[in-house]
Write a protein that holds these residues in place. Structure first.
Motif, mmCIF file in Angstrom:
data_model
loop_
_atom_site.group_PDB
_atom_site.id
_atom_site.type_symbol
_atom_site.label_atom_id
_atom_site.label_comp_id
_atom_site.label_asym_id
_atom_site.label_seq_id
_atom_site.Cartn_x
_atom_site.Cartn_y
_atom_site.Cartn_z
ATOM 1 N N ASN A 12 0.817 -1.217 0.000
ATOM 2 C CA ASN A 12 0.000 0.000 0.000
ATOM 3 C C ASN A 12 0.853 1.270 0.000
ATOM 4 O OD1 ASN A 12 -2.471 -1.318 -0.118
ATOM 5 N ND2 ASN A 12 -2.563 -1.562 2.096
ATOM 6 N N GLU A 13 1.982 1.240 0.697
ATOM 7 C CA GLU A 13 2.889 2.392 0.682
ATOM 8 C C GLU A 13 3.415 2.649 -0.728
ATOM 9 O OE1 GLU A 13 5.893 1.270 3.511
ATOM 10 O OE2 GLU A 13 4.657 1.826 5.238
ATOM 11 N N LEU A 14 3.828 1.592 -1.395
ATOM 12 C CA LEU A 14 4.339 1.736 -2.761
ATOM 13 C C LEU A 14 3.231 2.182 -3.713
ATOM 14 C CD1 LEU A 14 6.664 -1.397 -2.894
ATOM 15 C CD2 LEU A 14 7.382 1.007 -2.761
ATOM 16 N N ALA A 15 2.021 1.655 -3.521
ATOM 17 C CA ALA A 15 0.894 2.056 -4.368
ATOM 18 C C ALA A 15 0.554 3.528 -4.153
ATOM 19 C CB ALA A 15 -0.315 1.182 -4.075
ATOM 20 N N ALA A 16 0.599 3.981 -2.908
ATOM 21 C CA ALA A 16 0.302 5.389 -2.598
ATOM 22 C C ALA A 16 1.342 6.298 -3.227
ATOM 23 C CB ALA A 16 0.252 5.598 -1.085
ATOM 24 N N LYS A 17 2.601 5.887 -3.184
ATOM 25 C CA LYS A 17 3.670 6.682 -3.791
ATOM 26 C C LYS A 17 3.430 6.824 -5.292
ATOM 27 C CE LYS A 17 8.660 6.987 -4.426
ATOM 28 N NZ LYS A 17 9.982 6.399 -4.139
ATOM 29 N N LYS A 18 3.113 5.711 -5.938
ATOM 30 C CA LYS A 18 2.863 5.740 -7.382
ATOM 31 C C LYS A 18 1.633 6.587 -7.706
ATOM 32 C CE LYS A 18 2.213 2.829 -11.394
ATOM 33 N NZ LYS A 18 2.077 1.472 -11.925
ATOM 34 N N LYS A 19 0.587 6.423 -6.895
ATOM 35 C CA LYS A 19 -0.656 7.162 -7.132
ATOM 36 C C LYS A 19 -0.452 8.671 -6.964
ATOM 37 C CE LYS A 19 -5.539 7.081 -5.956
ATOM 38 N NZ LYS A 19 -6.583 6.440 -5.151
ATOM 39 N N SER A 20 0.476 9.043 -6.090
ATOM 40 C CA SER A 20 0.741 10.470 -5.862
ATOM 41 C C SER A 20 1.517 11.107 -7.009
ATOM 42 C CB SER A 20 1.507 10.669 -4.555
ATOM 43 O OG SER A 20 2.854 10.228 -4.697
ATOM 44 N N GLY A 21 1.901 10.280 -7.984
ATOM 45 C CA GLY A 21 2.606 10.811 -9.148
ATOM 46 C C GLY A 21 4.105 10.622 -9.105
ATOM 47 N N GLN A 22 4.619 10.080 -8.019
ATOM 48 C CA GLN A 22 6.056 9.829 -7.905
ATOM 49 C C GLN A 22 6.416 8.540 -8.635
ATOM 50 O OE1 GLN A 22 7.510 9.979 -3.867
ATOM 51 N NE2 GLN A 22 5.897 11.416 -3.280
ATOM 52 N N GLU A 23 7.563 8.555 -9.244
ATOM 53 C CA GLU A 23 8.052 7.359 -9.925
ATOM 54 C C GLU A 23 8.652 6.400 -8.896
ATOM 55 O OE1 GLU A 23 8.129 6.478 -13.263
ATOM 56 O OE2 GLU A 23 6.842 8.214 -13.668
ATOM 57 N N LEU A 24 8.392 5.118 -9.080
ATOM 58 C CA LEU A 24 9.039 4.118 -8.239
ATOM 59 C C LEU A 24 10.417 3.824 -8.808
ATOM 60 C CD1 LEU A 24 6.125 1.564 -7.630
ATOM 61 C CD2 LEU A 24 6.871 3.420 -6.145
ATOM 62 N N THR A 25 11.386 3.658 -7.911
ATOM 63 C CA THR A 25 12.743 3.328 -8.347
ATOM 64 C C THR A 25 12.755 1.885 -8.841
ATOM 65 O OG1 THR A 25 13.429 2.495 -6.187
ATOM 66 C CG2 THR A 25 13.717 4.876 -6.604
ATOM 67 N N SER A 26 13.822 1.501 -9.515
ATOM 68 C CA SER A 26 13.928 0.119 -9.989
ATOM 69 C C SER A 26 13.946 -0.849 -8.804
ATOM 70 C CB SER A 26 15.162 -0.064 -10.866
ATOM 71 O OG SER A 26 16.336 0.255 -10.144
ATOM 72 N N GLU A 27 14.550 -0.424 -7.692
ATOM 73 C CA GLU A 27 14.555 -1.257 -6.491
ATOM 74 C C GLU A 27 13.132 -1.419 -5.942
ATOM 75 O OE1 GLU A 27 16.612 1.448 -6.769
ATOM 76 O OE2 GLU A 27 18.515 0.408 -7.110
ATOM 77 N N GLU A 28 12.376 -0.334 -5.934
ATOM 78 C CA GLU A 28 11.000 -0.390 -5.447
ATOM 79 C C GLU A 28 10.117 -1.236 -6.364
ATOM 80 O OE1 GLU A 28 10.472 3.781 -2.995
ATOM 81 O OE2 GLU A 28 10.412 3.840 -5.194
ATOM 82 N N LEU A 29 10.341 -1.137 -7.660
ATOM 83 C CA LEU A 29 9.583 -1.960 -8.599
ATOM 84 C C LEU A 29 9.872 -3.441 -8.382
ATOM 85 C CD1 LEU A 29 9.918 0.163 -11.859
ATOM 86 C CD2 LEU A 29 7.833 -0.221 -10.518
ATOM 87 N N ALA A 30 11.142 -3.779 -8.143
ATOM 88 C CA ALA A 30 11.514 -5.162 -7.865
ATOM 89 C C ALA A 30 10.908 -5.617 -6.536
ATOM 90 C CB ALA A 30 13.027 -5.314 -7.842
#
Length: 89
Positions: A12-30
Motif C-alpha cells: 500500500n505504501e508503494l501504491a500510494a507513492k505511485k498514485k501520488s505521481g512519484q516514480e518508483l525506483t527500480s529497487e521499489e519496482l523489484a
C-alpha cells in the motif's frame, strides 16, 4: 517481511507513492513484484486450506467424501464404464 500485514502495508505504501505521481525506483519496482508474489502465495495457501476442509455429502446416504476422493471415485467409475464399453454421457 515478517507477516502478511507488513507485506500489505508495504504494498500500500508503494501504491500510494505511485498514485501520488512519484516514480518508483527500480529497487521499489523489484520489491513490489516480490511483495505481490508473497501476497499471492498467501492467498493461494488460504484457498487451498479452505478447499481441503470441503466435503461432499451424498444426499441419499449422508456419506461424506473429500473432493479429491470423490474425483478419484468418478475417474474409477468412468474407467470401469469405458472398459465395459458403456455409453458415457
Amino acid at each position: 517481511m515478517s507477516n502478511i500485514n507488513d507485506t500489505l502495508k508495504r504494498i500500500n505504501e508503494l501504491a500510494a507513492k505511485k498514485k501520488s505521481g512519484q516514480e518508483l525506483t527500480s529497487e521499489e519496482l523489484a520489491e513490489k513484484k516480490e511483495l505481490y508474489k508473497i501476497y499471492l502465495e498467501f492467498i493461494k495457501g488460504q484457498i487451498t486450506d479452505t478447499l481441503d476442509r470441503v466435503e461432499f455429502v451424498d444426499p441419499d446416504t449422508g456419506e461424506r467424501t473429500a473432493p479429491k476422493r470423490a474425483l478419484e471415485n468418478l475417474a474409477k467409475e468412468a474407467d470401469k464404464d469405458i472398459k465395459e464399453h458403456k455409453d458415457i454421457h
